[in-house]
Design an enzyme around this catalytic site. Structure first.
Site, PDB file in Angstrom:
ATOM      1  N   ASP A  16      15.403   1.514 -72.280  1.00 31.65           N
ATOM      2  CA  ASP A  16      15.005   0.111 -72.388  1.00 31.65           C
ATOM      3  C   ASP A  16      15.168  -0.612 -71.057  1.00 31.65           C
ATOM      4  O   ASP A  16      15.216  -1.844 -71.002  1.00 31.65           O
ATOM      5  CB  ASP A  16      15.807  -0.593 -73.484  1.00 31.65           C
ATOM      6  CG  ASP A  16      17.306  -0.594 -73.204  1.00 31.65           C
ATOM      7  OD1 ASP A  16      17.737   0.152 -72.301  1.00 31.65           O
ATOM      8  OD2 ASP A  16      18.035  -1.342 -73.878  1.00 31.65           O
ATOM      9  N   HIS A  18       8.518   6.222 -42.022  1.00 29.36           N
ATOM     10  CA  HIS A  18       8.886   5.559 -43.271  1.00 29.36           C
ATOM     11  C   HIS A  18      10.133   6.192 -43.878  1.00 29.36           C
ATOM     12  O   HIS A  18      10.225   6.386 -45.093  1.00 29.36           O
ATOM     13  CB  HIS A  18       7.714   5.590 -44.261  1.00 29.36           C
ATOM     14  CG  HIS A  18       6.559   4.740 -43.829  1.00 29.36           C
ATOM     15  ND1 HIS A  18       5.276   4.935 -44.282  1.00 29.36           N
ATOM     16  CD2 HIS A  18       6.501   3.696 -42.975  1.00 29.36           C
ATOM     17  CE1 HIS A  18       4.474   4.037 -43.725  1.00 29.36           C
ATOM     18  NE2 HIS A  18       5.190   3.274 -42.929  1.00 29.36           N
ATOM     19  N   TYR A  75       8.407   7.542 -29.955  1.00 27.52           N
ATOM     20  CA  TYR A  75       9.136   8.502 -30.787  1.00 27.52           C
ATOM     21  C   TYR A  75       9.084   9.862 -30.103  1.00 27.52           C
ATOM     22  O   TYR A  75       8.009  10.455 -29.979  1.00 27.52           O
ATOM     23  CB  TYR A  75       8.528   8.562 -32.185  1.00 27.52           C
ATOM     24  CG  TYR A  75       8.335   7.168 -32.774  1.00 27.52           C
ATOM     25  CD1 TYR A  75       9.352   6.541 -33.470  1.00 27.52           C
ATOM     26  CD2 TYR A  75       7.129   6.474 -32.582  1.00 27.52           C
ATOM     27  CE1 TYR A  75       9.185   5.259 -33.976  1.00 27.52           C
ATOM     28  CE2 TYR A  75       6.955   5.195 -33.079  1.00 27.52           C
ATOM     29  CZ  TYR A  75       7.987   4.595 -33.768  1.00 27.52           C
ATOM     30  OH  TYR A  75       7.826   3.317 -34.258  1.00 27.52           O
ATOM     31  N   ARG A 133      11.758   1.570 -31.853  1.00 26.72           N
ATOM     32  CA  ARG A 133      10.740   0.589 -32.225  1.00 26.72           C
ATOM     33  C   ARG A 133      11.376  -0.788 -32.138  1.00 26.72           C
ATOM     34  O   ARG A 133      12.551  -0.971 -32.506  1.00 26.72           O
ATOM     35  CB  ARG A 133      10.208   0.851 -33.638  1.00 26.72           C
ATOM     36  CG  ARG A 133       9.130  -0.123 -34.066  1.00 26.72           C
ATOM     37  CD  ARG A 133       8.342   0.344 -35.302  1.00 26.72           C
ATOM     38  NE  ARG A 133       9.118   0.400 -36.526  1.00 26.72           N
ATOM     39  CZ  ARG A 133       9.500   1.524 -37.114  1.00 26.72           C
ATOM     40  NH1 ARG A 133       9.209   2.697 -36.566  1.00 26.72           N
ATOM     41  NH2 ARG A 133      10.189   1.496 -38.244  1.00 26.72           N
TER      42      ARG A 133
END
Length: 430
Positions: free
Chosen positions: A41, A246, A388, A397
């Site tokens: 739930d 990411h 990178y 960055r």
């Protein structure tokens, strides 16, 4: 809501601008997002549909906005539907908007309960010729669940097949790209909270600290400053993790001698901020780390000056690529001969800088708007170059949020430490 009340004038203004773009005899309908389930739930935290919020200020589930500028009854030109509350709802879920509160938040006089929507719509649709329906039209969107908007599109076309259907998204993309002063105030507030988070974590970072501990410090500062939390999943990437664009696991220990890249931003009143900083775990850059850092910073400063009216993303990214290419040559990462012979369609700098430099920012972190539209005053862009170097375990960055104005770019994060010397000084003051 945790955030301070917002003047309904913002939403009145937004509705007026939207309605001016509708065809004659047109109804536009906007739905709130669903409350998404987890398991058993359980449910996820509710996040309002940004278009509905933009037009109404209502930050509650099961809400619907109906706009019908040419309605024969003036009371039905703007209609808001909100969930009817009860003693049971109050006991189990808490307070919901009353009709009067909904009027005060939105500036809309005509308010019904959501369960009355079908009957009200049925009567109005016979007056209308065009129906504007909303959908998530974002180039980067991957939608694998059926949204409330998608269900309503099917329902509406099934029950009223002879109406002429239109898309609201192109209008919303046009309008939302330009921020009003009221919106800019909310974005500035989000940036200020983000600054507090960054200043909090700088003296906290040291060898052995876990990435998630840094994340926790940031969230603590967000919540205590009336933010609901992060505007997006935070990236706290130490060492080679920073070369994963990411990376969101945030579960590794920060090691002495490494850098930690932190890409995060507070949300305030549904508006996003977006910051990236890269700092030395031990408080002191090595010479190589500083050289790469200074290269990224030079690209960032140069790119920022290009965020001016009339420029375009295509021209801008091409220019920034040339600037980055020169910095990579300076760092010895590219060879002049190879650059002279490179494929223009696949420039060599992309090995070390593989993402775009800027995106629109607003209610969405990657806000809506056409990538082909020339820059205009009132747009807010990120500026976020990076280098990178996986083989060296270095990922750097830097990112600030920039407002486009006729007098040049305005850095909404200008007070957040950025220079390498200041970063070191603040970290070593712990």
């Amino acid at each position: 809501m945790r955030y301070a009340p917002i003047s309904p004038d913002l939403f009145v203004h937004n509705r007026h601008n939207f309605s001016r773009h509708l065809k004659p005899s047109a109804i536009a309908i906007f739905h709130s997002n669903d409350v998404m389930p987890t398991n058993a739930d359980g449910t996820m935290a509710f996040r309002q549909n940004n278009d509905l919020f933009y037009l109404s200020g209502v930050d509650q589930e099961e809400s619907i906005l109906l706009l019908f500028p040419d309605a024969k009854d003036p009371r039905m030109q703007e209609v808001l539907f909100v969930r009817e509350t009860s003693d049971q709802v109050l006991t189990w879920e808490g307070y919901k908007l009353t009709k009067q509160q909904a009027r005060e938040v939105s500036g809309i006089k005509t308010v019904y309960w959501t369960h009355e929507f079908n009957d009200v719509l049925h009567g109005l649709l016979f007056e209308a010729e065009h129906v504007y329906l909303n959908s998530n039209e974002h180039l980067r969107a991957v939608v694998e669940v059926e949204t409330r908007d998608a269900r309503f599109i099917k329902w509406c076309q099934q029950h009223y097949p002879l109406h002429k259907y239109e898309r609201s998204a192109p209008i919303m993309h046009q309008l939302r790209a330009i921020k009003s002063e009221a919106e800019l105030a909310l974005i500035r507030k989000a940036c200020q909270i983000t600054e507090r988070g960054f200043r909090r974590v700088l003296p906290f970072i040291k060898p052995g600290v876990m990435e998630y501990e840094i994340e926790a410090e940031l969230y603590h500062e967000f919540l205590r400053n009336r933010s609901r939390g992060p505007a997006y999943s935070s990236i706290i990437a130490s060492g080679a993790n920073a070369c994963i664009l990411h990376y969101v696991d945030n579960d590794q220990a920060c090691r002495d001698g490494d850098l930690v890249l932190m890409d995060f931003g507070a949300e305030y009143a549904n508006y996003a901020s977006d910051l990236t900083r890269t700092v030395p775990v031990n408080g002191k850059f090595t010479q190589r780390q500083r050289d790469v850092y200074e290269s990224v910073l030079r690209v960032m400063k140069t790119a920022t000056q290009m965020l001016v009216p009339g420029n375009t993303l295509g021209q801008y990214h091409k220019f920034v690529g040339t600037v980055m290419e020169n910095e990579l040559l300076r760092l010895g990462l590219l060879n002049q001969g190879d650059v002279r012979n490179q494929d223009p369609a696949n420039p060599l700098y992309r090995k070390y800088f593989m993402h775009g430099t800027s995106h629109l920012l607003g209610l969405d972190v990657h806000d809506v708007g056409s990538k082909y539209r020339p820059f205009e005053e009132g747009m807010v862009f990120t500026c976020e170059p990076g280098i990178y170097i996986r083989e060296e375990g270095i990922g750097i960055r830097l990112e600030n949020d920039i407002l486009v104005t006729k007098n040049g770019p305005v850095d909404l994060m200008k007070d957040i430490p950025l220079e390498a010397d200041e970063i070191e000084r603040l970290m070593q003051a712990r």
